[in-house]
Design an enzyme around this catalytic site. Structure first.
Site, PDB file in Angstrom:
ATOM      1  N   THR A 161      -2.599   0.996  -4.788  1.00  0.00           N
ATOM      2  CA  THR A 161      -3.095   2.248  -4.223  1.00  0.00           C
ATOM      3  C   THR A 161      -4.441   2.654  -4.792  1.00  0.00           C
ATOM      4  O   THR A 161      -4.763   2.332  -5.946  1.00  0.00           O
ATOM      5  CB  THR A 161      -2.071   3.381  -4.487  1.00  0.00           C
ATOM      6  N   ALA A 162      -5.212   3.381  -3.993  1.00  0.00           N
ATOM      7  CA  ALA A 162      -6.482   3.934  -4.464  1.00  0.00           C
ATOM      8  C   ALA A 162      -6.267   5.172  -5.311  1.00  0.00           C
ATOM      9  O   ALA A 162      -7.176   5.633  -5.999  1.00  0.00           O
ATOM     10  CB  ALA A 162      -7.381   4.277  -3.275  1.00  0.00           C
ATOM     11  N   LYS A 221      -8.552  -4.300  -3.958  1.00  0.00           N
ATOM     12  CA  LYS A 221      -7.109  -4.560  -3.949  1.00  0.00           C
ATOM     13  C   LYS A 221      -6.839  -6.066  -3.941  1.00  0.00           C
ATOM     14  O   LYS A 221      -5.958  -6.558  -4.657  1.00  0.00           O
ATOM     15  CB  LYS A 221      -6.453  -3.903  -2.736  1.00  0.00           C
ATOM     16  N   ASP A 265      -0.207   4.988   0.841  1.00  0.00           N
ATOM     17  CA  ASP A 265      -0.481   6.032   1.826  1.00  0.00           C
ATOM     18  C   ASP A 265      -0.264   5.541   3.247  1.00  0.00           C
ATOM     19  O   ASP A 265      -0.893   4.569   3.689  1.00  0.00           O
ATOM     20  CB  ASP A 265      -1.912   6.544   1.676  1.00  0.00           C
ATOM     21  N   ASP A 284      -1.106  -0.142   6.133  1.00  0.00           N
ATOM     22  CA  ASP A 284      -1.313   0.531   7.412  1.00  0.00           C
ATOM     23  C   ASP A 284      -2.767   0.485   7.857  1.00  0.00           C
ATOM     24  O   ASP A 284      -3.074   0.823   8.996  1.00  0.00           O
ATOM     25  CB  ASP A 284      -0.917   2.004   7.297  1.00  0.00           C
ATOM     26  N   ASN A 330      -8.741  -1.303   6.345  1.00  0.00           N
ATOM     27  CA  ASN A 330      -9.487  -1.442   5.092  1.00  0.00           C
ATOM     28  C   ASN A 330      -8.782  -2.387   4.120  1.00  0.00           C
ATOM     29  O   ASN A 330      -9.413  -2.895   3.184  1.00  0.00           O
ATOM     30  CB  ASN A 330      -9.662  -0.081   4.420  1.00  0.00           C
ATOM     31  N   ASP A 348       0.871  -1.170   0.000  1.00  0.00           N
ATOM     32  CA  ASP A 348       0.000   0.000   0.000  1.00  0.00           C
ATOM     33  C   ASP A 348       0.913   1.226   0.000  1.00  0.00           C
ATOM     34  O   ASP A 348       2.087   1.154   0.392  1.00  0.00           O
ATOM     35  CB  ASP A 348      -0.879  -0.032   1.260  1.00  0.00           C
ATOM     36  N   ASP A 388     -10.741  24.773  -2.640  1.00  0.00           N
ATOM     37  CA  ASP A 388     -10.999  23.435  -3.164  1.00  0.00           C
ATOM     38  C   ASP A 388     -10.202  22.401  -2.378  1.00  0.00           C
ATOM     39  O   ASP A 388     -10.687  21.303  -2.085  1.00  0.00           O
ATOM     40  CB  ASP A 388     -10.612  23.356  -4.639  1.00  0.00           C
TER      41      ASP A 388
END
Length: 300
Positions: A157-158, A202, A52, A225, A228, A50, A78
């Site tokens: 990764t997302a 994933k 992040d 980490d 999820n 992963d 934003d």
């Protein structure tokens, strides 16, 4: 009568010949050492990391958004809305499937109309500017151990797959699996191909990759980490919780997974805010995506 070389010339010739022999011997020795040190490929095993808070401090997409704001692609307001949506996703995504489903329609909408080459260029620039110094040296060392063992290493990764690929390239890894945006004639449409690369997606992605690459998932490793990512961690034979959130730490202890924490005291506190605010920025709401679409499209 033939001309005989002088004694000095003969001595010089002998030294040159001797030098060639020594040089040749040295070359052979180097080749032998290199061959001995070369690690044979291990094609049936790989590692999946992963990004992040696992490979880097904070969230890659948050820093990407910061880089875009600095370049005036959208406003600081934003960016604040991005952070709000991230925090909401971080709190709700693991419990509410509807949050993820609703996010799918909004994710990546802000890049509608961008050219792929512009996206890749920006990913490179912003990684070097804001992300390179945030790579966890400990996690990078873990990835290198797999590479040194002849195994391949993928990031999962997302974030947009383009960003994942740039990070992988910069770190010398094999490649990346990420959220895929639809492209038509070299331009992003603002729609996704498939689902967000999150949670069970994933696990499905690395299972599919294992079939293509003929990997033995029981010989593979995964690092994350977040609780999820429990589906991904459960898919491989060797799971490691890196800088785990409390829920993953509990799950790791229950399952006997290894735990590695590279955070210490103040450093952990410093990254807590961007971590909490950043993990879900990719899944920002429709209003945020609409605001971004009104900003200028990048051009070279």
């Amino acid at each position: 009568m033939p001309i005989r070389p002088s004694t000095a010339a003969l001595a010089l010739r002998r030294r040159r010949q001797s030098g060639r022999i020594v040089a040749s011997s040295a070359g052979w020795a180097v080749a032998e050492v290199e061959a001995a040190l070369e690690v044979p490929a291990d094609p049936s095993a790989a590692a999946f990391f992963d990004v992040d808070n696992t490979m880097m401090q904070g969230a890659s997409i948050y820093y990407f958004a910061r880089g875009l704001a600095k370049r005036k692609y959208f406003t600081s307001g934003d960016l604040v809305r991005f952070a709000y949506q991230q925090a909401r996703f971080r709190l709700l995504a693991s419990e509410h499937a509807g949050t993820v489903a609703g996010a799918k329609s909004a994710a990546l909408a802000f890049i509608a109309g961008w050219q792929v080459q512009d996206m890749e260029r920006l990913c490179e620039e912003i990684f070097d500017e804001l992300m390179a110094d945030r790579i966890w040296s400990g996690t990078r060392a873990l990835a290198q151990l797999h590479l040194d063992a002849g195994q391949r290493v993928w990031l999962v990764t997302a974030a947009p797959v383009e960003l994942g690929r740039i990070i992988a390239q910069r770190l010398g890894l094999t490649g990346a699996i990420g959220t895929v945006a639809e492209i038509l004639d070299g331009v992003y449409t603002g729609r996704l191909v498939g689902d967000l690369m999150h949670g069970p997606e994933k696990a499905a992605a690395i299972t599919a990759l294992a079939q293509v690459e003929r990997l033995d998932l029981q010989r593979c490793a995964a690092y994350s980490d977040s609780v999820n990512d429990t589906p991904m961690l459960s898919t491989v034979g060797y799971a490691v919780a890196v800088n785990p959130d409390p829920a993953l730490r509990r799950e790791a202890r229950k399952r006997g997974w290894e735990i590695r924490d590279f955070r210490t005291g103040r450093k952990a506190a410093k990254i807590a805010v961007p971590a909490a605010l950043a993990t879900g920025v990719l899944m920002g709401g429709v209003a945020t995506a609409a605001a971004l679409r009104r900003r200028r499209v990048p051009t070279i």
